[in-house]
Write a protein that holds these residues in place. Structure first.
Motif, PDB file in Angstrom:
ATOM      1  N   VAL A  70       0.848  -1.191   0.000  1.00 40.20           N
ATOM      2  CA  VAL A  70       0.000   0.000   0.000  1.00 40.20           C
ATOM      3  C   VAL A  70       0.883   1.242   0.000  1.00 40.20           C
ATOM      4  O   VAL A  70       1.984   1.244   0.539  1.00 40.20           O
ATOM      5  CB  VAL A  70      -0.953   0.037   1.217  1.00 40.20           C
ATOM      6  N   GLY A  71       0.369   2.307  -0.616  1.00 41.80           N
ATOM      7  CA  GLY A  71       1.072   3.583  -0.622  1.00 41.80           C
ATOM      8  C   GLY A  71       0.226   4.643   0.040  1.00 41.80           C
ATOM      9  O   GLY A  71      -0.002   4.614   1.253  1.00 41.80           O
ATOM     10  N   SER A  72      -0.303   5.579  -0.751  1.00 43.80           N
ATOM     11  CA  SER A  72      -1.138   6.642  -0.190  1.00 43.80           C
ATOM     12  C   SER A  72      -2.560   6.180   0.085  1.00 43.80           C
ATOM     13  O   SER A  72      -3.318   6.860   0.764  1.00 43.80           O
ATOM     14  CB  SER A  72      -1.179   7.837  -1.153  1.00 43.80           C
ATOM     15  N   GLY A  73      -2.947   5.030  -0.468  1.00 42.57           N
ATOM     16  CA  GLY A  73      -4.308   4.542  -0.261  1.00 42.57           C
ATOM     17  C   GLY A  73      -5.331   5.263  -1.104  1.00 42.57           C
ATOM     18  O   GLY A  73      -6.527   5.188  -0.828  1.00 42.57           O
ATOM     19  N   HIS A  74      -4.884   5.960  -2.154  1.00 44.37           N
ATOM     20  CA  HIS A  74      -5.826   6.732  -2.971  1.00 44.37           C
ATOM     21  C   HIS A  74      -6.388   5.838  -4.075  1.00 44.37           C
ATOM     22  O   HIS A  74      -6.044   5.956  -5.257  1.00 44.37           O
ATOM     23  CB  HIS A  74      -5.161   7.966  -3.560  1.00 44.37           C
TER      24      HIS A  74
ATOM     25  N   ASP B 256      -0.786  14.081  -7.163  1.00 41.76           N
ATOM     26  CA  ASP B 256       0.620  13.678  -7.165  1.00 41.76           C
ATOM     27  C   ASP B 256       1.080  13.159  -5.814  1.00 41.76           C
ATOM     28  O   ASP B 256       2.281  13.020  -5.581  1.00 41.76           O
ATOM     29  CB  ASP B 256       1.502  14.831  -7.622  1.00 41.76           C
ATOM     30  N   ARG B 257       0.157  12.852  -4.910  1.00 44.85           N
ATOM     31  CA  ARG B 257       0.582  12.349  -3.606  1.00 44.85           C
ATOM     32  C   ARG B 257       0.717  10.823  -3.586  1.00 44.85           C
ATOM     33  O   ARG B 257       1.167  10.258  -2.588  1.00 44.85           O
ATOM     34  CB  ARG B 257      -0.386  12.799  -2.516  1.00 44.85           C
ATOM     35  N   GLN B 258       0.325  10.139  -4.687  1.00 41.82           N
ATOM     36  CA  GLN B 258       0.451   8.686  -4.714  1.00 41.82           C
ATOM     37  C   GLN B 258       1.914   8.270  -4.849  1.00 41.82           C
ATOM     38  O   GLN B 258       2.762   9.025  -5.307  1.00 41.82           O
ATOM     39  CB  GLN B 258      -0.320   8.072  -5.901  1.00 41.82           C
ATOM     40  N   SER B 259       2.184   7.032  -4.467  1.00 38.82           N
ATOM     41  CA  SER B 259       3.485   6.451  -4.769  1.00 38.82           C
ATOM     42  C   SER B 259       3.531   6.142  -6.258  1.00 38.82           C
ATOM     43  O   SER B 259       2.503   5.875  -6.896  1.00 38.82           O
ATOM     44  CB  SER B 259       3.712   5.175  -3.961  1.00 38.82           C
ATOM     45  N   LEU B 260       4.724   6.183  -6.824  1.00 36.75           N
ATOM     46  CA  LEU B 260       4.863   5.861  -8.245  1.00 36.75           C
ATOM     47  C   LEU B 260       4.423   4.426  -8.511  1.00 36.75           C
ATOM     48  O   LEU B 260       3.727   4.160  -9.505  1.00 36.75           O
ATOM     49  CB  LEU B 260       6.319   6.064  -8.679  1.00 36.75           C
ATOM     50  N   ALA B 261       4.793   3.506  -7.626  1.00 38.40           N
ATOM     51  CA  ALA B 261       4.417   2.100  -7.814  1.00 38.40           C
ATOM     52  C   ALA B 261       2.897   1.936  -7.857  1.00 38.40           C
ATOM     53  O   ALA B 261       2.365   1.198  -8.689  1.00 38.40           O
ATOM     54  CB  ALA B 261       5.002   1.247  -6.688  1.00 38.40           C
ATOM     55  N   GLY B 262       2.200   2.622  -6.977  1.00 37.76           N
ATOM     56  CA  GLY B 262       0.741   2.512  -6.953  1.00 37.76           C
ATOM     57  C   GLY B 262       0.093   3.108  -8.183  1.00 37.76           C
ATOM     58  O   GLY B 262      -0.885   2.565  -8.718  1.00 37.76           O
TER      59      GLY B 262
END
Length: 584
Positions: free
Chosen positions: A106-110, A172-178
């Motif tokens: 999981v990253g930002s959960g968006h 742009d707050r997500q992780s690149l992987a997500g």
């Protein structure tokens, strides 16, 4: 294509709900209450996870809860871990495999889809956030995949010479992987999804093996791994490293304007072809659309003067009031209503003069007003949705929908300044040739359910270039598939109509979203050949998805079974998507 923007007595015999006692100017009171509702929800509900704190608490043996950005999904994993290097990550995966535990990253959960949920081991890659190399001459960057997009964009902008990602989503707050895993896209007929810019990657499998593949890998097995992993939905392994194409830095000029919805829909191809990025917002039952149009220009710190062609004519002709406000003024409404309209016009005029220099805070104000208005409208029965859309939600959206803005760092002009929170969203992608039939069916669908569904928030339209990725909703079997761009990221030649898609996102705030979104999926999007966004709400399963994607879908599943034979990276949602079973 017709709508019923101003018609309150409809051909099918039903009427909108009766007005409340405050007959005119009621949006003023709605805004005041909406601000309070927004402040309360933002203050006590919309709080991002702190992955580091969750990992430390989990290491102490405490029970932790991870939640999606809107708090819709709340999950208590057995372990929440945050590895800082490959050795730690490989050890975690091998131990999970030995104990038959599920692992999800999981990253930002968006995301509105429960792709990352598990009651087993939940991983966060925020410590995999290093920029490994930047090659300005080759226009490429190699990074660890846990980096947040905003941090990567800032680092590229600070490089000498400045660079930029070719395109991003509206956040742009997500992780690149997500973002790569779910097929995140921006808008613009010359720009593909972010995954299309990936040229090489590194994936750690369930057994702890580190695989590296590229678009032109000489090993067919690694080339297939790359094709599957570039948009993988978290079902193959852990993406740890990515190499991407980038472009020279650019600045962005942007303008907001209002036009009749029917005008926008009927001229969408021309509107999209005239700018680099096009975003359309409209509120159901209002008949007015807001256009956010952006152009890329060579990097500069000085706000430029730009001639938008006939756009000023459109702005002058459309005036500074929405359709409902104009009709109210023309019908001899009360002094309170006329005063309200004058206030709105003055605010728009004032905001237009400030937008060029102060767009960020005005953009935040507009979107927070919109979020608050949607929350406020959901406090009332669904039968009042058309009424509140006209009186509260649309005015909140359109109040600052005027004027131009300038972004010296272009990536800041592509993303939104802020984003409404705590809503549910479905997004469907349609080939251009299917769009007119689909949007006509959607408008008819909305009118047929007026006052019966919670269509109380934004419908968002964007455009995106086609690609050839296995699981991309924008996949095309034919048409130009190169990634040929000039220094600003613009295609050297404008692609023909078969090479781009239109996306329609429907958002719901406060109400139960299922009746609205499920019915629209069944009656509008599927019959018109739509494909759903992997990271948003949809109700399709294996058989429907296999029919939509064909052989590339089966190729992906073969790679998935080879890389994760124990199904360690699966959860109940992904089993619905990828496991064959009886048709529902």
């Amino acid at each position: 294509m017709t709508g019923h923007a101003q018609d309150h007595h409809h051909q099918d015999g039903h009427r909108d709900p009766p007005s409340f006692p405050i007959q005119e100017g009621r949006a003023i009171w709605g805004f005041l209450l909406a601000f309070l509702a927004y402040w309360l929800s933002h203050r006590f509900v919309y709080l991002e996870n702190d992955p580091g704190a969750l990992a430390r608490a989990s290491a102490r043996g405490e029970r932790v809860e991870w939640s999606s950005f809107d708090k819709f999904y709340i999950q208590a994993p057995a372990l929440f871990l945050q590895p800082s290097n490959h050795e730690e990550l490989i050890g975690i995966l091998r131990e999970a495999a030995a104990s038959n535990q599920t692992v999800k990253v999981v990253g930002s959960g968006h995301s509105w889809a429960p792709i990352g949920l598990t009651d087993g081991v939940m991983l966060n890659l925020d410590k995999f956030n290093k920029i490994l190399s930047i090659d300005a001459s080759a226009k490429s960057v190699t990074v660890q995949a846990g980096i947040r997009i905003r941090d990567l964009s800032a680092a590229l902008a600070a490089h000498d010479p400045p660079l930029a990602l070719r395109n991003t989503g509206v956040l742009d707050r997500q992780s690149l992987a997500g973002a790569l895993a779910t097929g995140t896209h921006g808008t613009g007929i010359r720009y593909k999804i972010m995954s299309a810019d990936v040229v090489a990657l590194e994936l750690v499998t369930a057994g702890g093996n580190v695989l590296r593949g590229s678009r032109r890998d000489p090993d067919p097995a690694m080339r297939d791994m790359f094709e599957a992993a570039v948009l993988h939905l978290g079902a193959l392994g852990v993406l740890t490293e990515v190499s991407m194409e980038v472009v020279e830095a650019f600045s962005v000029i942007k303008r907001n304007r209002l036009l009749p919805l029917n005008t926008v829909l009927s001229t969408l191809p021309a509107l999209a072809a005239g700018v680099d990025h096009l975003l359309v917002w409209f509120i159901p039952y209002t008949g007015t659309a807001q256009l956010v149009e952006s152009l890329r220009i060579p990097p500069t710190k000085v706000p430029p003067t730009h001639d938008w062609g006939d756009s000023r004519k459109h702005c002058q002709n459309s005036g500074s009031t929405s359709g409902d406000e104009a009709s109210a003024a023309q019908s001899g409404s009360s002094m309170l209503s006329l005063t309200y309209n004058k206030v709105v016009a003055s605010l728009r005029s004032f905001s237009a003069s400030l937008l060029l220099f102060s767009r960020p805070w005005l953009g935040v104000l507009q979107l927070r007003l919109l979020s608050a208005a949607g929350s406020f409208s959901s406090l009332f029965p669904v039968t009042y949705v058309p009424f509140w859309n006209r009186q509260v939600v649309a005015p909140a959206l359109h109040l600052f929908a005027w004027g131009e803005s300038f972004y010296p760092q272009g990536h800041r002009g592509i993303v939104l300044d802020d984003h409404p929170d705590c809503y549910r969203e479905a997004e469907w992608f349609l080939p251009l040739e299917s769009f007119n039939a689909a949007i006509t069916a959607f408008i008819t669908f909305l009118d047929s359910r007026r006052g019966k569904i919670g269509a109380n928030f934004v419908v968002q339209i964007r455009v995106t270039h086609a690609d050839d990725l296995w699981l991309s909703p924008f996949r095309r079997e034919q048409g130009p598939q190169n990634n040929s761009h000039d220094n600003t990221g613009r295609d050297k030649t404008l692609s023909d109509s078969i090479s781009w898609f239109v996306s329609v996102a429907t958002l719901v705030k406060g109400f139960d979203s299922d009746p609205y979104l499920r019915a629209a999926e069944r009656e509008v999007w599927i019959p018109n050949g739509g494909r759903p966004h992997w990271g948003k709400l949809h109700y399709l399963a294996y058989h429907e998805l296999s029919a939509l994607y064909g052989e590339p879908f089966e190729k992906y599943l073969r790679v998935r079974r080879r890389l994760d034979p124990q199904d360690m990276f699966m959860n109940s949602h992904l089993r619905e998507l990828f496991f064959e079973r009886a048709v529902r």
